[in-house]
Design a protein around this motif. Structure first.
Motif, PDB file in Angstrom:
ATOM      1  N   ALA A  36     -25.880  35.488  13.524  1.00  0.00           N
ATOM      2  CA  ALA A  36     -24.889  35.379  14.592  1.00  0.00           C
ATOM      3  C   ALA A  36     -24.479  33.922  14.801  1.00  0.00           C
ATOM      4  O   ALA A  36     -23.302  33.618  15.036  1.00  0.00           O
ATOM      5  N   PHE A  37     -25.455  33.027  14.694  1.00  0.00           N
ATOM      6  CA  PHE A  37     -25.173  31.599  14.836  1.00  0.00           C
ATOM      7  C   PHE A  37     -24.226  31.119  13.737  1.00  0.00           C
ATOM      8  O   PHE A  37     -23.242  30.421  14.002  1.00  0.00           O
ATOM      9  N   THR A  38     -24.521  31.520  12.498  1.00  0.00           N
ATOM     10  CA  THR A  38     -23.684  31.104  11.378  1.00  0.00           C
ATOM     11  C   THR A  38     -22.279  31.680  11.487  1.00  0.00           C
ATOM     12  O   THR A  38     -21.280  30.999  11.216  1.00  0.00           O
ATOM     13  N   LYS A  39     -22.194  32.936  11.913  1.00  0.00           N
ATOM     14  CA  LYS A  39     -20.884  33.573  12.062  1.00  0.00           C
ATOM     15  C   LYS A  39     -20.035  32.855  13.106  1.00  0.00           C
ATOM     16  O   LYS A  39     -18.809  32.691  12.935  1.00  0.00           O
ATOM     17  N   LYS A  40     -20.668  32.407  14.184  1.00  0.00           N
ATOM     18  CA  LYS A  40     -19.930  31.772  15.273  1.00  0.00           C
ATOM     19  C   LYS A  40     -19.570  30.324  14.958  1.00  0.00           C
ATOM     20  O   LYS A  40     -18.496  29.844  15.342  1.00  0.00           O
ATOM     21  N   THR A  41     -20.467  29.619  14.266  1.00  0.00           N
ATOM     22  CA  THR A  41     -20.281  28.175  14.079  1.00  0.00           C
ATOM     23  C   THR A  41     -19.894  27.772  12.666  1.00  0.00           C
ATOM     24  O   THR A  41     -19.374  26.672  12.469  1.00  0.00           O
ATOM     25  N   GLY A  42     -20.172  28.644  11.685  1.00  0.00           N
ATOM     26  CA  GLY A  42     -19.943  28.278  10.294  1.00  0.00           C
ATOM     27  C   GLY A  42     -21.044  27.420   9.712  1.00  0.00           C
ATOM     28  O   GLY A  42     -20.983  27.010   8.550  1.00  0.00           O
ATOM     29  N   ILE A  43     -22.098  27.155  10.502  1.00  0.00           N
ATOM     30  CA  ILE A  43     -23.215  26.324  10.056  1.00  0.00           C
ATOM     31  C   ILE A  43     -24.299  27.216   9.448  1.00  0.00           C
ATOM     32  O   ILE A  43     -24.760  28.175  10.078  1.00  0.00           O
ATOM     33  N   GLU A  44     -24.686  26.938   8.222  1.00  0.00           N
ATOM     34  CA  GLU A  44     -25.730  27.703   7.553  1.00  0.00           C
ATOM     35  C   GLU A  44     -27.108  27.287   8.056  1.00  0.00           C
ATOM     36  O   GLU A  44     -27.302  26.160   8.557  1.00  0.00           O
ATOM     37  N   THR A  45     -28.087  28.191   7.946  1.00  0.00           N
ATOM     38  CA  THR A  45     -29.445  27.891   8.387  1.00  0.00           C
ATOM     39  C   THR A  45     -30.425  27.995   7.221  1.00  0.00           C
ATOM     40  O   THR A  45     -30.322  28.893   6.384  1.00  0.00           O
ATOM     41  N   ASN A  46     -31.357  27.068   7.169  1.00  0.00           N
ATOM     42  CA  ASN A  46     -32.451  27.096   6.211  1.00  0.00           C
ATOM     43  C   ASN A  46     -33.744  27.180   6.998  1.00  0.00           C
ATOM     44  O   ASN A  46     -33.983  26.349   7.882  1.00  0.00           O
TER      45      ASN A  46
END
Length: 219
Positions: A36-46
Motif C-alpha cells: 500500500a505504501f509503494t502504491k501510494k508513494t511510488g517508493i519501493e521497500t527492501n
C-alpha cells in the motif's frame, strides 16, 4: 508494532526511490502495508528480517548502515533501539502528531507506535464463573494453583511487569508478583497458544495471552 528512524545511513535510500526496512516482524505479515505504501508513494521497500539482533547489526554497520527504518514489535525493543543509539529524532510530522496519541510517541521524536496489541486474561468457561479478571486480581489467593503464564523473561511479560510498576509503584508490584507466582499451576513456559491449550487440557484455569492468537487458533 512501532517504527523508529535509524541513524547511520549517510544518504537516505528513499531519496532514490526506495526505503530499507529492518524488521522484527516477518515480511509476509507486513507485506500488505508495504504494498500500500509503494502504491501510494511510488517508493519501493527492501526488508531485512531478523527475529533478534537488529540493533546490534545496525550498531556494527555504523555510519555505513543502509537501514532507513527499524520496525519493532515491542516496547522493550524500542527502548533497546533508542538506548543503543541507533535512532534519531526526526519524526516531527504533523500527520503523525495528529493521528497518533502522545502516549504512543517518543517525547523526543525517535519512535512512534503503529499498532497496539491486547494482552488479556484467558479463562476456562467451565471452571471460572467470573466474567472479567484484572491483572491485579491475578495475585488473589483464590487462584492458587490455577494460573499458567509463559516465561517471565519474555518481552510480553516484561512489558506487563513494567506497566504495573508504572501504575502502582515498585513495592506494590513486588508484592503482586509474589502473589502471582504463588498462584501458578506450573513453571512458566511455552507460548501464548500453549497457555490456552493448558486451560483446555485442565492443567490450569487462567492464563495470559495476546488477543490475536485466538484468531490463529480458530483457523
Amino acid at each position: 508494532m512501532a517504527l523508529s528512524v535509524a541513524c547511520g545511513a549517510a544518504t537516505p535510500s528513499f531519496a532514490g526511490g526506495e526505503v530499507n526496512v529492518y524488521s522484527y516482524r516477518q515480511p509476509e505479515l507486513i507485506q500488505p502495508l508495504l504494498d500500500a505504501f509503494t502504491k501510494k508513494t511510488g517508493i519501493e521497500t527492501n526488508v531485512l528480517f531478523l527475529d533478534k539482533g537488529l540493533v546490534e547489526r545496525i550498531q556494527a554497520e555504523g555510519v555505513n548502515s543502509p537501514a532507513d527504518i527499524l520496525l519493532t514489535v515491542d516496547i522493550a525493543r524500542l527502548v533497546e533501539a533508542k538506548e543503543g543509539g541507533v535512532t534519531q529524532p526526526v519524526l516531527n510530522d504533523p500527520i503523525i502528531e495528529k493521528d497518533i496519541p502522545a502516549n504512543l510517541r517518543d517525547p523526543e521524536g525517535e519512535w512512534f507506535g503503529l499498532t497496539t496489541r491486547g494482552r488479556v486474561v484467558y479463562a476456562s468457561k467451565e471452571r471460572v464463573p467470573q466474567q472479567s479478571i484484572t491483572y491485579e486480581e491475578l495475585a488473589d489467593p483464590k487462584w492458587k494453583g490455577k494460573i499458567c503464564i509463559r516465561d517471565g523473561q519474555h518481552s510480553y511479560n516484561i512489558a506487563l511487569f513494567a506497566s504495573m510498576i508504572a501504575h502502582h509503584g515498585l513495592d506494590y508490584t513486588r508484592t503482586w508478583l509474589t502473589g502471582l507466582k504463588n498462584n501458578l499451576a506450573r513453571k512458566p513456559d511455552g507460548t501464548d497458544r500453549s497457555q490456552a491449550k493448558s486451560i483446555y487440557s485442565g492443567e490450569c484455569d487462567i492464563a495470559l495471552g495476546n488477543t490475536y492468537y485466538v484468531g490463529l487458533m480458530l483457523t
